[in-house]
Scaffold this motif. Structure first.
Motif, PDB file in Angstrom:
ATOM      1  N   ASN A   1      57.965  53.653  47.243  1.00  6.73           N
ATOM      2  CA  ASN A   1      57.876  52.699  46.139  1.00  6.73           C
ATOM      3  C   ASN A   1      56.548  51.956  46.240  1.00  6.73           C
ATOM      4  O   ASN A   1      56.099  51.604  47.331  1.00  6.73           O
ATOM      5  N   PHE A   2      55.931  51.722  45.075  1.00  8.31           N
ATOM      6  CA  PHE A   2      54.675  50.986  45.013  1.00  8.31           C
ATOM      7  C   PHE A   2      54.823  49.830  44.023  1.00  8.31           C
ATOM      8  O   PHE A   2      55.324  50.017  42.911  1.00  8.31           O
ATOM      9  N   LEU A   3      54.363  48.644  44.420  1.00  6.47           N
ATOM     10  CA  LEU A   3      54.326  47.490  43.529  1.00  6.47           C
ATOM     11  C   LEU A   3      52.879  47.050  43.421  1.00  6.47           C
ATOM     12  O   LEU A   3      52.253  46.686  44.427  1.00  6.47           O
ATOM     13  N   LEU A   4      52.335  47.074  42.196  1.00  6.93           N
ATOM     14  CA  LEU A   4      50.912  46.845  41.970  1.00  6.93           C
ATOM     15  C   LEU A   4      50.681  45.409  41.515  1.00  6.93           C
ATOM     16  O   LEU A   4      51.279  44.948  40.543  1.00  6.93           O
ATOM     17  N   LEU A   5      49.755  44.720  42.194  1.00  9.75           N
ATOM     18  CA  LEU A   5      49.523  43.290  41.978  1.00  9.75           C
ATOM     19  C   LEU A   5      48.080  43.056  41.561  1.00  9.75           C
ATOM     20  O   LEU A   5      47.149  43.308  42.341  1.00  9.75           O
ATOM     21  N   HIS A   6      47.894  42.558  40.352  1.00 10.30           N
ATOM     22  CA  HIS A   6      46.542  42.324  39.836  1.00 10.30           C
ATOM     23  C   HIS A   6      45.953  41.043  40.405  1.00 10.30           C
ATOM     24  O   HIS A   6      46.630  40.249  41.073  1.00 10.30           O
ATOM     25  N   GLY A   7      44.690  40.807  40.108  1.00  7.72           N
ATOM     26  CA  GLY A   7      43.982  39.648  40.629  1.00  7.72           C
ATOM     27  C   GLY A   7      43.953  38.476  39.666  1.00  7.72           C
ATOM     28  O   GLY A   7      44.523  38.510  38.560  1.00  7.72           O
ATOM     29  N   PHE A   8      43.256  37.438  40.064  1.00  6.82           N
ATOM     30  CA  PHE A   8      43.121  36.175  39.334  1.00  6.82           C
ATOM     31  C   PHE A   8      42.510  36.408  37.953  1.00  6.82           C
ATOM     32  O   PHE A   8      41.436  37.002  37.832  1.00  6.82           O
ATOM     33  N   THR A   9      43.194  35.958  36.918  1.00 10.35           N
ATOM     34  CA  THR A   9      42.869  36.055  35.488  1.00 10.35           C
ATOM     35  C   THR A   9      43.023  37.466  34.924  1.00 10.35           C
ATOM     36  O   THR A   9      42.768  37.681  33.743  1.00 10.35           O
ATOM     37  N   PHE A  10      43.454  38.433  35.723  1.00  6.73           N
ATOM     38  CA  PHE A  10      43.651  39.804  35.228  1.00  6.73           C
ATOM     39  C   PHE A  10      45.119  40.014  34.861  1.00  6.73           C
ATOM     40  O   PHE A  10      45.916  39.075  34.856  1.00  6.73           O
ATOM     41  N   ASN A  11      45.503  41.239  34.560  1.00  2.30           N
ATOM     42  CA  ASN A  11      46.884  41.570  34.232  1.00  2.30           C
ATOM     43  C   ASN A  11      47.153  43.012  34.625  1.00  2.30           C
ATOM     44  O   ASN A  11      46.284  43.676  35.214  1.00  2.30           O
ATOM     45  N   LEU A  12      48.338  43.520  34.301  1.00  2.00           N
ATOM     46  CA  LEU A  12      48.717  44.843  34.778  1.00  2.00           C
ATOM     47  C   LEU A  12      47.842  45.966  34.242  1.00  2.00           C
ATOM     48  O   LEU A  12      47.805  47.064  34.811  1.00  2.00           O
ATOM     49  N   SER A  13      47.099  45.738  33.160  1.00  2.00           N
ATOM     50  CA  SER A  13      46.241  46.796  32.614  1.00  2.00           C
ATOM     51  C   SER A  13      45.126  47.178  33.574  1.00  2.00           C
ATOM     52  O   SER A  13      44.525  48.255  33.420  1.00  2.00           O
TER      53      SER A  13
END
Length: 336
Positions: free
Chosen positions: A82-94
């Protein structure tokens, strides 16, 4: 002559103090209007929503993308991870679009918009009782609640920048939920100021935080700074990066987030040696936000970490140099 100069200096100091106290109160507190996308249809960027339980709230609505989609044959996982993807500051899942199918073929993959980014809910702390959804502890709680709601008992956390900070915080607080870490330019040795709560909660600081949130959310300056070559950023990518602005009142929520960030210090560097999960840290050689040396330092401090540097890549190599990132991660996963 000196008494005159002293009086002039006192008048100047008084004027500066008065401006600092009164000036911020002229910042318009009304929410910004909704922005209509130009290059992307909102439906094309929308995946799914789920309401998760979070302390002190009636539940918070999270926008997420899940690879377990029966309509997508190319997302049927071949692996068991399983992988959970975490974006950075001011970004989003795109930000994970270039990498999503790659991870999905390795196992179940979920990316989500951390609050108040992207299309996730944008609550205001003033409307909640004794809770701030933008506190560091709440972000950890939200991540674990999402894993529970999606029946994901354990995952490899894949975090970029502040998403890497969150991944490390979760690995420290709930190590049994984290089977591994892939950290891309993680924000570990952050040197940003924090202030006492009485100052942060003053009307002036709240208005200044709102102004900062509006600037970062409207112009998205960190997107250009995150690339070694900003000419690689497409119009569609710019539109998706700003999809939070499709929601009325997004700026008030961003202001609340910026305000809370002035209280919570980044302390994860103090516990790196205690995080024992297999870890891969990737850095762009041209990163202007997190120094490559800082990423190398984190890798050297963690007992079970590997380190890789990508040439001609910036702070978001998974966007800018996805082929290189895929090759490095694939090799690491084969040896995991």
């Amino acid at each position: 002559m000196w008494p005159l100069l002293l009086r002039a200096l006192l008048v100047l100091v008084f004027a500066l103090i008065l401006f600092a106290l009164v000036g911020p109160l002229f910042i318009d507190p009304n929410p910004a209007p909704e922005h209509s996308p130009v290059h992307v249809e909102p439906s094309a960027a929308t995946f799914g929503f789920i309401t998760i339980p979070v302390s002190g709230t009636p539940g918070l609505r999270v926008h997420y993308r899940d690879s377990t989609d029966p309509q997508r044959d190319d997302l049927n996982p071949l692996g068991h991870r399983n992988f959970l993807l975490l974006h950075g500051f001011t970004f989003n899942l795109s930000t994970w679009d270039p990498m999503f199918v790659f991870f999905a073929k390795e196992g179940r993959t979920v990316a989500y918009d951390q609050l108040p980014y992207g299309l996730s809910e944008k609550p205001l702390p003033a409307g909640l009782k004794d809770a701030n959804p933008y506190a560091k502890a709440s972000a950890i709680e939200q991540l674990l609640a999402l894993m529970d709601a999606l029946e994901m008992p354990q995952a490899i956390l894949v975090g970029n920048s502040a998403g890497g900070t969150l991944a490390l915080d979760v690995a420290r607080r709930a190590p049994e939920r984290v089977s591994g870490l892939i950290l891309i330019s993680p924000w570990v040795y952050a040197n940003r100021p924090t202030f006492p709560a009485w100052l942060v909660n003053s009307p002036q600081m709240k208005r200044i935080s709102l102004l900062l949130g509006r600037y970062l959310g409207k112009n998205m300056p960190l997107l250009d700074l995150a690339y070694a070559n900003p000419e690689r950023i497409s119009d569609e990518r710019r539109e998706l990066a700003a999809d939070h602005s499709w929601t009325p009142g997004w700026d008030l929520a961003w202001g609340a987030l910026m305000n809370r960030s002035l209280i919570d210090a980044v302390t994860v560097s103090e516990s790196l040696a205690d995080i024992t999960q297999p870890t891969l840290i990737i850095a762009g050689a041209e990163d202007q936000i997190v120094k490559m040396a800082d990423s190398a330092r984190a890798a050297n401090t963690m007992p079970n970490a590997e380190f890789a540097v990508l040439p001609e890549c910036g702070h978001v190599p998974h966007e800018e140099c996805p082929d290189l990132v895929r090759a490095i991660i694939a090799d690491w996963l084969r040896r995991l």
